[in-house]
Design a protein around this motif. Structure first.
Motif, short mmCIF file in Angstrom:
data_model
loop_
_atom_site.label_atom_id
_atom_site.label_comp_id
_atom_site.label_asym_id
_atom_site.label_seq_id
_atom_site.Cartn_x
_atom_site.Cartn_y
_atom_site.Cartn_z
N UNK A 187 43.13 36.96 28.98
CA UNK A 187 42.20 38.06 28.80
C UNK A 187 42.32 39.06 29.94
N UNK A 188 42.19 40.34 29.59
CA UNK A 188 42.32 41.40 30.58
C UNK A 188 41.10 41.45 31.49
N UNK A 189 41.35 41.76 32.76
CA UNK A 189 40.26 41.93 33.71
C UNK A 189 39.63 43.31 33.47
N UNK A 190 38.48 43.33 32.77
CA UNK A 190 37.86 44.60 32.41
C UNK A 190 37.30 45.33 33.62
N UNK A 220 38.79 45.54 36.58
CA UNK A 220 39.91 46.32 37.12
C UNK A 220 40.23 47.50 36.21
N UNK A 221 40.15 47.29 34.89
CA UNK A 221 40.42 48.38 33.95
C UNK A 221 39.40 49.50 34.11
N UNK A 222 38.12 49.13 34.28
CA UNK A 222 37.08 50.16 34.42
C UNK A 222 37.28 50.97 35.69
N UNK A 223 37.74 50.31 36.76
CA UNK A 223 38.00 51.03 38.00
C UNK A 223 39.16 52.00 37.82
N UNK A 224 40.17 51.58 37.08
CA UNK A 224 41.30 52.49 36.79
C UNK A 224 40.84 53.67 35.96
N UNK A 225 40.00 53.40 34.94
CA UNK A 225 39.50 54.49 34.11
C UNK A 225 38.66 55.47 34.91
N UNK A 226 37.88 54.96 35.86
CA UNK A 226 37.06 55.84 36.69
C UNK A 226 37.94 56.74 37.56
N UNK A 227 39.02 56.16 38.10
CA UNK A 227 39.93 56.97 38.91
C UNK A 227 40.57 58.07 38.07
N UNK A 228 40.95 57.74 36.83
CA UNK A 228 41.53 58.76 35.96
C UNK A 228 40.51 59.83 35.61
#
Length: 484
Positions: free
Chosen positions: A347-350, A352-360
């Motif tokens: 399962x994906x680490x959500x 970490x994904x949310x932090x990436x989305x916030x940076x974008x």
């Protein structure tokens, strides 16, 4: 093509190292040959009587059963998709996970055999049930085909019909071993040594937990009186008090000991570690001990998952070559057999994904609702903008709070900064960089590479001037509110 290239030359029948009696091969597991005796594979069943061995074996099997299984069509054609749906429906009806769990007994014993109970449902031929049978019921001939041992034919056994029995093998090192080589071949010894160690340990505890009672009787004592004395000594272990015949003496002999007394425990724990390493490839997921850590345990657990994935792939190969293929051949001749497999994707680490989305998002990109719902699940929608207060009918504007600029003044100053800075080149450079890169790591590296090329001086000068102007405007508004 020459015939010699087409046929098998190094056959089992021509191998002098493989004994065959009446065309039946012998299981070459040397542990079975040396320790099996009349028990045969039953000695591997006794391994699971050890609590630790049973625990780690179940852990390895359940790591496979816990994964969801999938049926993938051989191609995108309508016929192949229909074949995949047919196989999926039949596997669901036979409780596929339970069948797989039983077939995984091959991990311990080298092979397992399941009998398919075929039936018909209208025009469809259905695998109604799969009964996994004891391995002791089967031998293998020189063609590696199973032969069934029955009361009427104990040796060499009866041949079985095609498409009737599933044979799953584990651990074979070559193609000439139809019996496989299970983990029992290796687990037998640490379990055996542990069992012997615990036997001596219990004797040790009995010796040092209570002294040995000694009874003395005078010469000429009758056998009946001696038996009374022995019964009294035996009663010492569980009675509060005892009586002995007159003239007889009871003494206690305590065993002297020196050195460490935890030798037996250390040996038992060492054997548990050997069992864990043999079955799981690691130890920290079952016993972290005094020197482990979360990072080490996580690494060890990944090793366990890799072993489970390997077992799953082997079992899937067996199912695909037998049951899945036979269902298609009997019902949809000509269709491609589907691929049955289990999903081991983590399962994906959500977070970490949310932090990436916030940076974008901070860089100027905005996700749509479909992306949010597919990535984070649930049903999301955009938050409605906050309603602005209705204008005062008198035409008066609300007084600005202390140290706050009116929106008009701030917007004007910001607009003048962008106009004077002429930052379009800087923004265009960054946007072009984002379009060329495939990951945030590449964006980060490329930004460092073009740092000297981005025109930032005009923006800095304009921003400094407007900040100074904004400060003066703020001080003027404060003075106006104070009536000065």
């Amino acid at each position: 093509m020459p015939k010699d290239l087409r046929r098998e030359i190094a056959t089992i029948a021509s191998d002098p190292a493989i004994p065959a009696f009446a065309g039946v091969l012998r299981n070459e597991d040397d542990t079975l040959l040396s320790r099996g005796g009349g028990k045969g594979l039953k000695i591997y069943d006794e391994i699971e009587r050890d609590c630790h061995a049973y625990s780690v074996l179940q852990k390895r099997k359940n790591a496979i059963i816990a994964r969801e299984w999938q049926v993938e069509p051989a191609s995108s054609s309508r016929q192949d998709k229909k074949a995949a749906d047919l196989v999926k429906a039949q596997l669901t009806n036979i409780k596929f996970d339970q069948v797989c769990l039983k077939l995984l007994d091959a991990t311990l014993k080298g092979y397992s055999v399941g009998e398919i109970m075929w039936t018909t449902d209208g025009a469809e031929i259905v695998a109604a049930k799969i009964k996994v049978k004891p391995q002791r019921r089967f031998l293998f001939d020189e063609e590696q085909l199973p032969r069934l041992i029955t009361l009427a034919n104990m040796f060499p056994g009866e041949p079985v019909p095609a498409r009737k029995f599933i044979v799953h093998r584990y651990g074979e090192k070559d193609d000439d071993n139809p019996y496989g080589l299970g983990l029992g071949h290796k687990l037998f010894w640490p379990v055996f040594f542990k069992r012997q160690d615990i036997t001596f340990w219990l004797t040790f505890v009995d010796k040092f937990a209570s002294p040995t009672a000694i009874g003395e009787y005078p010469s000429g004592t009758s056998d009946e009186e001696q038996k009374k004395l022995l019964a009294s000594l035996n009663a010492i272990a569980h009675e509060a008090g005892i009586i002995v015949p007159q003239g007889m003496v009871v003494k206690f002999l305590e065993a002297a000991r020196s050195g460490s007394i935890d030798t037996y425990e250390k040996l038992a724990r060492y054997m548990d570690e050997q069992i864990s390493e043999c079955v799981l490839g690691e130890t920290l997921s079952t016993n972290i001990g005094n020197t482990g850590s979360m990072a080490a345990a996580k690494t060890h657990n990944e090793v366990r998952i890799e072993l489970a994935k390997g077992d799953s792939d082997l079992l899937s190969d067996t199912i695909n070559e037998t049951l899945a293929r036979w269902i298609v051949e009997l019902n949809l001749p000509g269709a491609g057999p589907p691929k049955v497999w289990r999903d081991f994707a983590e399962e994906e680490d959500l977070k970490a994904r949310s932090e990436t989305d916030k940076n974008l998002y901070d860089m100027g990109f905005e996700p749509d609702e479909q992306y949010i719902n597919e990535t984070y699940g649930g049903k999301w929608r955009r938050k409605a903008p906050e309603e602005q207060p209705a204008p005062d009918p008198t035409g008066e504007q609300p007084a600005a709070q202390f140290a706050e600029q009116s929106p008009d003044t701030v917007d004007q100053l910001a607009g003048r900064v962008m106009a004077e800075a002429d930052g379009a080149d800087m923004v265009e450079t960054v946007y072009r960089l984002l379009a060329e890169c495939g990951s945030l790591e590449e964006v980060q590296q490329r930004l460092l590479d073009i740092y000297d090329q981005v025109p930032v001086a005009p923006t800095g000068t304009a921003l400094g001037n407007r900040l100074f102007q904004a400060g003066l405007a703020g001080r003027a508004e404060v003075l106006d509110e104070a009536g000065r």
